[in-house]
Design an enzyme around this catalytic site. Structure first.
Site, PDB file in Angstrom:
ATOM      1  N   GLY A 156     -36.852  34.533  24.718  1.00 36.01           N
ATOM      2  CA  GLY A 156     -37.231  33.916  23.446  1.00 36.01           C
ATOM      3  C   GLY A 156     -36.678  32.503  23.417  1.00 36.01           C
ATOM      4  O   GLY A 156     -36.637  31.821  24.455  1.00 36.01           O
ATOM      5  N   THR A 157     -36.199  32.063  22.248  1.00 30.23           N
ATOM      6  CA  THR A 157     -35.668  30.701  22.117  1.00 30.23           C
ATOM      7  C   THR A 157     -34.606  30.437  23.196  1.00 30.23           C
ATOM      8  O   THR A 157     -34.662  29.432  23.912  1.00 30.23           O
ATOM      9  CB  THR A 157     -35.029  30.542  20.712  1.00 30.23           C
ATOM     10  OG1 THR A 157     -36.015  30.864  19.751  1.00 30.23           O
ATOM     11  CG2 THR A 157     -34.517  29.141  20.487  1.00 30.23           C
ATOM     12  N   GLU A 186     -19.699  32.215  25.856  1.00 31.98           N
ATOM     13  CA  GLU A 186     -19.536  30.954  25.113  1.00 31.98           C
ATOM     14  C   GLU A 186     -20.618  30.757  24.054  1.00 31.98           C
ATOM     15  O   GLU A 186     -20.340  30.310  22.936  1.00 31.98           O
ATOM     16  CB  GLU A 186     -19.569  29.781  26.113  1.00 31.98           C
ATOM     17  CG  GLU A 186     -19.327  28.431  25.507  1.00 31.98           C
ATOM     18  CD  GLU A 186     -17.883  28.281  25.033  1.00 31.98           C
ATOM     19  OE1 GLU A 186     -17.685  28.379  23.814  1.00 31.98           O
ATOM     20  OE2 GLU A 186     -16.982  28.080  25.871  1.00 31.98           O
ATOM     21  N   ILE A 222     -20.924  24.370  21.198  1.00 26.73           N
ATOM     22  CA  ILE A 222     -19.528  23.876  21.162  1.00 26.73           C
ATOM     23  C   ILE A 222     -18.669  24.715  22.118  1.00 26.73           C
ATOM     24  O   ILE A 222     -18.645  25.942  22.003  1.00 26.73           O
ATOM     25  CB  ILE A 222     -18.933  23.976  19.729  1.00 26.73           C
ATOM     26  CG1 ILE A 222     -19.811  23.225  18.730  1.00 26.73           C
ATOM     27  CG2 ILE A 222     -17.500  23.461  19.698  1.00 26.73           C
ATOM     28  CD1 ILE A 222     -19.366  23.383  17.270  1.00 26.73           C
ATOM     29  N   GLY A 252     -37.564  26.534  10.125  1.00 31.00           N
ATOM     30  CA  GLY A 252     -37.187  27.441  11.204  1.00 31.00           C
ATOM     31  C   GLY A 252     -35.679  27.622  11.330  1.00 31.00           C
ATOM     32  O   GLY A 252     -35.194  28.205  12.296  1.00 31.00           O
ATOM     33  N   ASP A 260     -23.410  36.820  10.127  1.00 29.55           N
ATOM     34  CA  ASP A 260     -23.460  36.096  11.396  1.00 29.55           C
ATOM     35  C   ASP A 260     -22.105  35.413  11.657  1.00 29.55           C
ATOM     36  O   ASP A 260     -21.544  35.528  12.750  1.00 29.55           O
ATOM     37  CB  ASP A 260     -24.604  35.066  11.329  1.00 29.55           C
ATOM     38  CG  ASP A 260     -24.680  34.198  12.551  1.00 29.55           C
ATOM     39  OD1 ASP A 260     -25.205  34.664  13.581  1.00 29.55           O
ATOM     40  OD2 ASP A 260     -24.203  33.043  12.505  1.00 29.55           O
ATOM     41  N   LYS A 297     -19.021  36.258  14.597  1.00 27.55           N
ATOM     42  CA  LYS A 297     -18.406  35.236  15.456  1.00 27.55           C
ATOM     43  C   LYS A 297     -16.891  35.215  15.247  1.00 27.55           C
ATOM     44  O   LYS A 297     -16.125  35.046  16.202  1.00 27.55           O
ATOM     45  CB  LYS A 297     -19.017  33.868  15.147  1.00 27.55           C
ATOM     46  CG  LYS A 297     -20.499  33.801  15.544  1.00 27.55           C
ATOM     47  CD  LYS A 297     -21.179  32.585  14.952  1.00 27.55           C
ATOM     48  CE  LYS A 297     -22.640  32.521  15.310  1.00 27.55           C
ATOM     49  NZ  LYS A 297     -23.375  31.497  14.539  1.00 27.55           N
TER      50      LYS A 297
HETATM   51  N1  LIG Z   1     -31.625  31.142  18.793  1.00 28.37           N
HETATM   52  C1  LIG Z   1     -30.453  30.550  18.872  1.00 28.37           C
HETATM   53  O1  LIG Z   1     -30.311  29.350  18.630  1.00 28.37           O
HETATM   54  C2  LIG Z   1     -29.232  31.358  19.281  1.00 28.37           C
HETATM   55  C3  LIG Z   1     -27.992  30.699  19.415  1.00 28.37           C
HETATM   56  C4  LIG Z   1     -26.871  31.433  19.841  1.00 28.37           C
HETATM   57  C5  LIG Z   1     -27.010  32.775  20.103  1.00 28.37           C
HETATM   58  N2  LIG Z   1     -28.223  33.391  19.937  1.00 28.37           N
HETATM   59  C6  LIG Z   1     -28.329  34.823  20.240  1.00 28.37           C
HETATM   60  O2  LIG Z   1     -29.147  34.961  21.410  1.00 28.37           O
HETATM   61  C7  LIG Z   1     -29.904  36.147  21.327  1.00 28.37           C
HETATM   62  C8  LIG Z   1     -31.391  35.797  21.495  1.00 28.37           C
HETATM   63  O3  LIG Z   1     -31.794  34.948  20.439  1.00 28.37           O
HETATM   64  P1  LIG Z   1     -33.255  34.269  20.442  1.00 28.37           P
HETATM   65  O4  LIG Z   1     -33.242  33.332  19.300  1.00 28.37           O
HETATM   66  O5  LIG Z   1     -33.590  33.771  21.807  1.00 28.37           O
HETATM   67  O6  LIG Z   1     -34.166  35.534  20.096  1.00 28.37           O
HETATM   68  P2  LIG Z   1     -35.755  35.629  20.172  1.00 28.37           P
HETATM   69  O7  LIG Z   1     -36.363  34.287  20.211  1.00 28.37           O
HETATM   70  O8  LIG Z   1     -36.171  36.588  19.124  1.00 28.37           O
HETATM   71  O9  LIG Z   1     -36.016  36.299  21.608  1.00 28.37           O
HETATM   72  C9  LIG Z   1     -35.638  37.613  21.899  1.00 28.37           C
HETATM   73  C10 LIG Z   1     -36.148  37.984  23.290  1.00 28.37           C
HETATM   74  O10 LIG Z   1     -35.691  39.291  23.569  1.00 28.37           O
HETATM   75  C11 LIG Z   1     -36.772  40.082  24.027  1.00 28.37           C
HETATM   76  N3  LIG Z   1     -36.572  41.476  23.604  1.00 28.37           N
HETATM   77  C12 LIG Z   1     -36.506  41.967  22.334  1.00 28.37           C
HETATM   78  N4  LIG Z   1     -36.329  43.304  22.362  1.00 28.37           N
HETATM   79  C13 LIG Z   1     -36.291  43.648  23.669  1.00 28.37           C
HETATM   80  C14 LIG Z   1     -36.165  44.883  24.355  1.00 28.37           C
HETATM   81  N5  LIG Z   1     -36.034  46.038  23.686  1.00 28.37           N
HETATM   82  N6  LIG Z   1     -36.178  44.872  25.704  1.00 28.37           N
HETATM   83  C15 LIG Z   1     -36.318  43.715  26.379  1.00 28.37           C
HETATM   84  N7  LIG Z   1     -36.469  42.510  25.802  1.00 28.37           N
HETATM   85  C16 LIG Z   1     -36.439  42.493  24.451  1.00 28.37           C
HETATM   86  C17 LIG Z   1     -38.005  39.505  23.375  1.00 28.37           C
HETATM   87  O11 LIG Z   1     -39.141  39.876  24.165  1.00 28.37           O
HETATM   88  P3  LIG Z   1     -40.640  39.369  23.837  1.00 28.37           P
HETATM   89  O12 LIG Z   1     -40.644  37.933  24.267  1.00 28.37           O
HETATM   90  O13 LIG Z   1     -41.508  40.236  24.645  1.00 28.37           O
HETATM   91  O14 LIG Z   1     -40.821  39.541  22.363  1.00 28.37           O
HETATM   92  C18 LIG Z   1     -37.674  38.015  23.421  1.00 28.37           C
HETATM   93  O15 LIG Z   1     -38.056  37.459  24.658  1.00 28.37           O
HETATM   94  C19 LIG Z   1     -29.568  36.802  19.997  1.00 28.37           C
HETATM   95  O16 LIG Z   1     -28.592  37.780  20.196  1.00 28.37           O
HETATM   96  C20 LIG Z   1     -29.011  35.651  19.167  1.00 28.37           C
HETATM   97  O17 LIG Z   1     -28.079  36.086  18.202  1.00 28.37           O
HETATM   98  C21 LIG Z   1     -29.325  32.712  19.540  1.00 28.37           C
END
Ligand SMILES: NC(=O)c1ccc[n+]([C@@H]2O[C@H](COP(=O)([O-])OP(=O)(O)OC[C@H]3O[C@@H](n4cnc5c(N)ncnc54)[C@H](OP(=O)(O)O)[C@@H]3O)[C@@H](O)[C@H]2O)c1
Length: 409
Positions: free
Chosen positions: A12-13, A128, A135, A186, A200, A204
């Site tokens: 994802g992101t 991290e 950060i 967003g 959240d 942390k």
């Molecule tokens: N976004 C941020 O800025 C950020 C910053 C720091 C930490 N995080 C953490 O990083 C993690 C990911 O965040 P994100 O924003 O990237 O989330 P996201 O955009 O919702 O992406 C989630 C990804 O996980 C996959 N997924 C979901 N359920 C799954 C399963 N059961 N088996 C395999 N793959 C699965 C999804 O697959 P599909 O593509 O097929 O839907 C998608 O590719 C989270 O724990 C979040 O708290 C995020």
């Protein structure tokens, strides 16, 4: 040149950000590691989605396919929630793979077990990106501040709630309107409760607690209060003290006791967190030798998060794992009977027997806002706020030196 083979769990992101930076920064990675970094597998939930990835990468929704890739070195986990990430990380460690994760919810719940599991299998667990995105705070606490005992961490750990509070103040706007803007931009999810109710930031903070003290306080002993009830009037009341309302996660040791909280508090102009605006995160660390240090930067987003995860990858090859230093303190949470300063905003029933320090009025439209500074313990304040519909209370943890001059002027 030999290779470090990496599988991404989640695309994802965050997963896409890591994929992109591995391509754009391959030369730098090679120069540091003397190895290529190659993404060889990507785990997703829905294999049918259109994805822009190289043809030789194995894309699967089955973790076993990914873990069977030959000579895999590292998995980078960026899925949402405790499961399935927990199960997948355990499996990866059992196969001797290093793990890098961005998943704060998973770490807050299962960090202790996963650290033990990593030790048991002789692999690394790096995280991290799970705290304050880009950060480098985990590495600083783990590898840089070793002689120092960290006695206090105060931090803005959720960019969404910081954006909402800053924008409400700047635009003199209501909470619900700014939340809608955050959702359009967003910054906030359709269900924003994890961000605005403090969970959240709480996850942390628990990760930081475990890193610093080897364990977490009992979750029900941590005061967690979100920002849903904040109104523009409250921000004006803060301004009357040259202060700003910030949603702050705090963990501190004092008198052998640990106190942790996530709540909106008043931050005076002289404090580093005062100037942290918009979606930024910031962390103030107080070490017993060095004093106060401040870190500020992007707490989320594809590239800042990818930055943290790839710095983790380098640290696995460049930095030795460090053992945590057990604290001498007994881990006791402070009780709620300690008296602190509070700012009460709204009409206070005169019958309440509170230790009042000052009271003043601020003009607001055609009416006024009553502000009262009091000394009281948490329990008393909570019971009074419960009884008075129009009253909100905010802690004033910091030294508001100018308060009397300001109020009496
Ligand atoms: N976004 C941020 O800025 C950020 C910053 C720091 C930490 N995080 C953490 O990083 C993690 C990911 O965040 P994100 O924003 O990237 O989330 P996201 O955009 O919702 O992406 C989630 C990804 O996980 C996959 N997924 C979901 N359920 C799954 C399963 N059961 N088996 C395999 N793959 C699965 C999804 O697959 P599909 O593509 O097929 O839907 C998608 O590719 C989270 O724990 C979040 O708290 C995020």
């Amino acid at each position: 040149m030999s290779e470090i083979k990496v599988a991404l769990l989640g695309f994802g992101t965050v997963g896409k950000g890591v994929y992109q930076v591995v391509q754009t920064h391959q030369k730098r990675l090679e120069a540091i590691l003397h190895k290529k970094v190659r993404i060889v597998g990507i785990l997703v939930q829905d294999e049918t989605k259109q994805r822009d990835i190289q043809a030789d990468i194995l894309l699967s929704s089955n973790i076993e396919d990914i873990l069977q890739i030959s000579d895999l070195d590292i998995v980078m986990e960026a899925i949402v929630g405790v499961e399935p990430g927990y199960t997948y990380i355990r499996k990866a460690m059992e196969r001797g793979l290093h793990v890098i994760t961005a998943n704060k919810e998973l770490l807050a719940h299962k960090g202790y077990e996963l650290k033990r599991k990593a030790q048991q299998h002789g692999v690394r667990l790096e995280y991290e990106a799970a705290v304050a995105g880009g950060i480098p705070i985990i590495r600083t606490l783990k590898h840089v501040l070793r002689v120092n005992e960290t006695i206090k961490v105060e931090a803005i750990l959720n960019g969404t709630s910081n954006f909402i509070l800053s924008t409400m103040r700047e635009n003199q706007a209501a909470f619900v309107d700014v939340l809608a803007v955050a959702q359009q931009k967003g910054y906030a999810e359709a269900d924003p409760s994890n961000d605005i109710d403090g969970w959240d930031a709480f996850y942390k903070l628990m990760i930081i607690s475990e890193l610093l003290f080897g364990h977490q306080p009992a979750w029900d002993k941590v005061e967690v209060q979100g920002i849903r009830n904040i109104q523009y009037e409250h921000l004006l009341a803060a301004k009357s003290l040259d202060a700003r309302m910030k949603h702050v996660a705090t963990i501190e040791i004092s008198g052998g006791k640990i106190h942790a909280s996530v709540e909106p508090i008043l931050i005076p102009k002289s404090h580093a967190l005062y100037a942290v605006e918009g979606v930024n995160n910031a962390i103030n660390v107080t070490g017993d030798v060095v004093g106060e240090l401040s870190f500020q930067g992007p707490g989320a987003g594809a590239l800042p998060t990818a930055s943290a995860m790839l710095e983790d990858l380098i640290s696995i090859y460049e930095l030795k794992e460090v053992s945590s230093i057990p604290t001498a303190q007994t881990f006791v949470e402070t009780n709620q009977l300690q008296e602190e300063e509070w700012l009460l905003v709204g009409s206070l029933d005169p019958v309440h027997q509170l230790h009042r320090l000052d009271q003043w009025e601020i003009p607001y439209g055609l009416s006024t806002i009553t502000c009262t500074r009091v000394l009281a313990n948490n329990e008393l304040i909570k019971s009074i706020v419960k009884q008075c519909d129009q009253l909100e209370a905010f802690k004033m943890k910091h030294n508001f030196v100018s308060i009397n001059q300001k109020v009496l002027a």
